[in-house]
Write a protein that holds these residues in place. Structure first.
Motif, PDB file in Angstrom:
ATOM      1  N   SER A 244      26.735  16.130 -57.468  1.00 57.25           N
ATOM      2  CA  SER A 244      25.655  16.813 -56.759  1.00 57.25           C
ATOM      3  C   SER A 244      24.773  17.524 -57.768  1.00 57.25           C
ATOM      4  CB  SER A 244      26.223  17.831 -55.771  1.00 57.25           C
ATOM      5  OG  SER A 244      26.859  18.894 -56.465  1.00 57.25           O
ATOM      6  N   ILE A 245      23.597  17.915 -57.319  1.00 58.25           N
ATOM      7  CA  ILE A 245      22.734  18.738 -58.168  1.00 58.25           C
ATOM      8  C   ILE A 245      23.152  20.181 -57.931  1.00 58.25           C
ATOM      9  CG2 ILE A 245      20.367  19.239 -58.835  1.00 58.25           C
ATOM     10  CD1 ILE A 245      19.553  16.661 -57.413  1.00 58.25           C
ATOM     11  N   PHE A 246      24.237  20.566 -58.603  1.00 57.29           N
ATOM     12  CA  PHE A 246      24.921  21.826 -58.299  1.00 57.29           C
ATOM     13  C   PHE A 246      23.989  23.019 -58.380  1.00 57.29           C
ATOM     14  CE2 PHE A 246      28.526  24.563 -57.908  1.00 57.29           C
ATOM     15  CZ  PHE A 246      28.262  25.649 -58.721  1.00 57.29           C
ATOM     16  N   SER A 247      23.113  23.042 -59.363  1.00 60.47           N
ATOM     17  CA  SER A 247      22.355  24.256 -59.654  1.00 60.47           C
ATOM     18  C   SER A 247      21.411  24.654 -58.532  1.00 60.47           C
ATOM     19  CB  SER A 247      21.575  24.086 -60.961  1.00 60.47           C
ATOM     20  OG  SER A 247      20.635  23.033 -60.832  1.00 60.47           O
ATOM     21  N   ILE A 248      21.042  23.704 -57.658  1.00 61.37           N
ATOM     22  CA  ILE A 248      20.093  24.053 -56.610  1.00 61.37           C
ATOM     23  C   ILE A 248      20.775  24.285 -55.275  1.00 61.37           C
ATOM     24  CG2 ILE A 248      18.275  22.733 -57.745  1.00 61.37           C
ATOM     25  CD1 ILE A 248      18.570  20.632 -55.535  1.00 61.37           C
ATOM     26  N   ASN A 249      22.093  24.171 -55.253  1.00 61.54           N
ATOM     27  CA  ASN A 249      22.808  24.312 -53.987  1.00 61.54           C
ATOM     28  C   ASN A 249      23.429  25.689 -53.839  1.00 61.54           C
ATOM     29  OD1 ASN A 249      22.235  21.659 -53.546  1.00 61.54           O
ATOM     30  ND2 ASN A 249      24.317  20.905 -53.860  1.00 61.54           N
ATOM     31  N   ALA A 250      23.345  26.218 -52.631  1.00 59.89           N
ATOM     32  CA  ALA A 250      24.195  27.354 -52.293  1.00 59.89           C
ATOM     33  C   ALA A 250      25.637  26.840 -52.211  1.00 59.89           C
ATOM     34  CB  ALA A 250      23.786  27.954 -50.953  1.00 59.89           C
ATOM     35  N   MET A 251      26.587  27.739 -52.416  1.00 54.11           N
ATOM     36  CA  MET A 251      27.999  27.389 -52.299  1.00 54.11           C
ATOM     37  C   MET A 251      28.706  28.466 -51.495  1.00 54.11           C
ATOM     38  SD  MET A 251      28.600  24.476 -53.783  1.00 54.11           S
ATOM     39  CE  MET A 251      30.381  24.540 -53.957  1.00 54.11           C
ATOM     40  N   GLU A 252      29.763  28.054 -50.801  1.00 53.33           N
ATOM     41  CA  GLU A 252      30.471  28.983 -49.926  1.00 53.33           C
ATOM     42  C   GLU A 252      31.984  28.874 -50.120  1.00 53.33           C
ATOM     43  OE1 GLU A 252      29.030  27.732 -46.115  1.00 53.33           O
ATOM     44  OE2 GLU A 252      27.117  28.792 -46.340  1.00 53.33           O
TER      45      GLU A 252
ATOM     46  N   LYS B 238      44.920  30.095 -37.345  1.00 51.54           N
ATOM     47  CA  LYS B 238      43.623  30.763 -37.171  1.00 51.54           C
ATOM     48  C   LYS B 238      42.490  29.826 -37.555  1.00 51.54           C
ATOM     49  CE  LYS B 238      45.283  35.483 -37.710  1.00 51.54           C
ATOM     50  NZ  LYS B 238      45.037  36.801 -38.358  1.00 51.54           N
ATOM     51  N   GLN B 239      41.283  30.193 -37.180  1.00 50.24           N
ATOM     52  CA  GLN B 239      40.116  29.379 -37.519  1.00 50.24           C
ATOM     53  C   GLN B 239      39.734  29.597 -38.974  1.00 50.24           C
ATOM     54  OE1 GLN B 239      37.089  30.816 -34.820  1.00 50.24           O
ATOM     55  NE2 GLN B 239      36.471  32.453 -36.189  1.00 50.24           N
ATOM     56  N   ARG B 240      38.936  28.684 -39.470  1.00 48.31           N
ATOM     57  CA  ARG B 240      38.444  28.783 -40.838  1.00 48.31           C
ATOM     58  C   ARG B 240      37.233  29.715 -40.846  1.00 48.31           C
ATOM     59  NH1 ARG B 240      37.968  23.295 -44.268  1.00 48.31           N
ATOM     60  NH2 ARG B 240      40.075  23.193 -43.379  1.00 48.31           N
ATOM     61  N   ASP B 241      37.304  30.741 -41.662  1.00 48.36           N
ATOM     62  CA  ASP B 241      36.263  31.770 -41.681  1.00 48.36           C
ATOM     63  C   ASP B 241      35.548  31.823 -43.022  1.00 48.36           C
ATOM     64  OD1 ASP B 241      38.375  34.007 -39.785  1.00 48.36           O
ATOM     65  OD2 ASP B 241      36.740  32.727 -39.077  1.00 48.36           O
ATOM     66  N   LEU B 242      34.263  32.142 -42.971  1.00 50.52           N
ATOM     67  CA  LEU B 242      33.474  32.327 -44.187  1.00 50.52           C
ATOM     68  C   LEU B 242      33.900  33.607 -44.886  1.00 50.52           C
ATOM     69  CD1 LEU B 242      31.062  31.439 -45.979  1.00 50.52           C
ATOM     70  CD2 LEU B 242      29.611  32.828 -44.483  1.00 50.52           C
ATOM     71  N   VAL B 243      34.166  33.513 -46.178  1.00 47.67           N
ATOM     72  CA  VAL B 243      34.574  34.670 -46.977  1.00 47.67           C
ATOM     73  C   VAL B 243      33.417  35.172 -47.825  1.00 47.67           C
ATOM     74  CG1 VAL B 243      36.106  35.441 -48.837  1.00 47.67           C
ATOM     75  CG2 VAL B 243      36.978  33.898 -47.051  1.00 47.67           C
ATOM     76  N   ALA B 244      32.739  34.254 -48.491  1.00 50.46           N
ATOM     77  CA  ALA B 244      31.659  34.647 -49.400  1.00 50.46           C
ATOM     78  C   ALA B 244      30.740  33.457 -49.621  1.00 50.46           C
ATOM     79  CB  ALA B 244      32.211  35.125 -50.738  1.00 50.46           C
ATOM     80  N   SER B 245      29.506  33.761 -49.959  1.00 51.10           N
ATOM     81  CA  SER B 245      28.549  32.713 -50.279  1.00 51.10           C
ATOM     82  C   SER B 245      27.665  33.172 -51.427  1.00 51.10           C
ATOM     83  CB  SER B 245      27.698  32.357 -49.063  1.00 51.10           C
ATOM     84  OG  SER B 245      26.949  33.482 -48.636  1.00 51.10           O
ATOM     85  N   ILE B 246      27.095  32.178 -52.118  1.00 46.02           N
ATOM     86  CA  ILE B 246      26.208  32.473 -53.237  1.00 46.02           C
ATOM     87  C   ILE B 246      25.091  31.440 -53.233  1.00 46.02           C
ATOM     88  CG2 ILE B 246      27.670  31.154 -54.853  1.00 46.02           C
ATOM     89  CD1 ILE B 246      26.824  33.280 -56.995  1.00 46.02           C
ATOM     90  N   THR B 247      23.855  31.919 -53.354  1.00 52.59           N
ATOM     91  CA  THR B 247      22.707  31.017 -53.361  1.00 52.59           C
ATOM     92  C   THR B 247      22.473  30.467 -54.763  1.00 52.59           C
ATOM     93  OG1 THR B 247      21.144  32.790 -53.830  1.00 52.59           O
ATOM     94  CG2 THR B 247      21.661  32.355 -51.503  1.00 52.59           C
ATOM     95  N   SER B 248      21.472  29.596 -54.872  1.00 57.10           N
ATOM     96  CA  SER B 248      21.156  29.002 -56.171  1.00 57.10           C
ATOM     97  C   SER B 248      20.700  30.059 -57.178  1.00 57.10           C
ATOM     98  CB  SER B 248      20.080  27.930 -56.012  1.00 57.10           C
ATOM     99  OG  SER B 248      18.929  28.485 -55.431  1.00 57.10           O
ATOM    100  N   ASP B 249      20.108  31.138 -56.687  1.00 57.21           N
ATOM    101  CA  ASP B 249      19.665  32.207 -57.604  1.00 57.21           C
ATOM    102  C   ASP B 249      20.664  33.360 -57.635  1.00 57.21           C
ATOM    103  OD1 ASP B 249      17.173  33.872 -55.470  1.00 57.21           O
ATOM    104  OD2 ASP B 249      19.253  33.283 -55.132  1.00 57.21           O
ATOM    105  N   SER B 250      21.900  33.068 -57.196  1.00 58.62           N
ATOM    106  CA  SER B 250      23.040  33.996 -57.294  1.00 58.62           C
ATOM    107  C   SER B 250      22.955  35.209 -56.386  1.00 58.62           C
ATOM    108  CB  SER B 250      23.279  34.431 -58.749  1.00 58.62           C
ATOM    109  OG  SER B 250      23.679  33.325 -59.529  1.00 58.62           O
ATOM    110  N   SER B 251      22.193  35.123 -55.306  1.00 56.91           N
ATOM    111  CA  SER B 251      22.302  36.144 -54.262  1.00 56.91           C
ATOM    112  C   SER B 251      23.620  35.903 -53.527  1.00 56.91           C
ATOM    113  CB  SER B 251      21.139  36.040 -53.289  1.00 56.91           C
ATOM    114  OG  SER B 251      19.933  36.333 -53.934  1.00 56.91           O
ATOM    115  N   THR B 252      24.304  36.985 -53.193  1.00 57.58           N
ATOM    116  CA  THR B 252      25.643  36.850 -52.613  1.00 57.58           C
ATOM    117  C   THR B 252      25.748  37.510 -51.239  1.00 57.58           C
ATOM    118  OG1 THR B 252      26.363  38.850 -53.779  1.00 57.58           O
ATOM    119  CG2 THR B 252      26.754  36.736 -54.866  1.00 57.58           C
TER     120      THR B 252
END
Length: 113
Positions: free
Chosen positions: A27-35, A43-57
């Protein structure tokens, strides 16, 4: 083909630390947000943390102040530093690319009391 390979889980005592890694390829990792998500048994799968391409969290309330998400675009890798771990943090942790909708294979984190 996109691949996400997670690592770094394990068994730790309450109050300890672990660092999870998720290495991306295809993938073009640098432009993707990641979670990061987690799923405890029954239990259900829950979002813990996310980070955008410009490192906003963004963090779930339950981990804010204890977990830190970061990324190294040169290595196509996202990290989750987990400090002050609690037994309730026990779960399988998954990285996720929301653009390609690919999941990592999951890594087990177990925190003993």
């Amino acid at each position: 083909q996109v691949q996400l390979v997670g690592s770094g889980g394990g068994l730790v005592q309450a109050g300890g630390s672990l660092r999870l890694s998720c290495a991306a390829s295809g993938s073009i990792f640098s432009i993707n947000a990641m979670e990061w998500y987690r799923q405890a048994p029954g239990k259900q799968r829950d979002l813990v943390a996310s980070i955008t391409s410009d490192s906003s969290t963004h963090y779930a309330v339950s981990v804010k102040g204890r977990f830190t998400v970061s990324r190294d675009n040169a290595k196509s890798t996202v990290y989750l530093q987990m400090n002050s771990l609690k037994p309730e943090d026990t779960a399988v942790y998954y990285c996720f690319d929301p653009f390609y909708k690919y999941w990592g294979q999951g890594t087990q984190v177990t925190v003993s009391s």
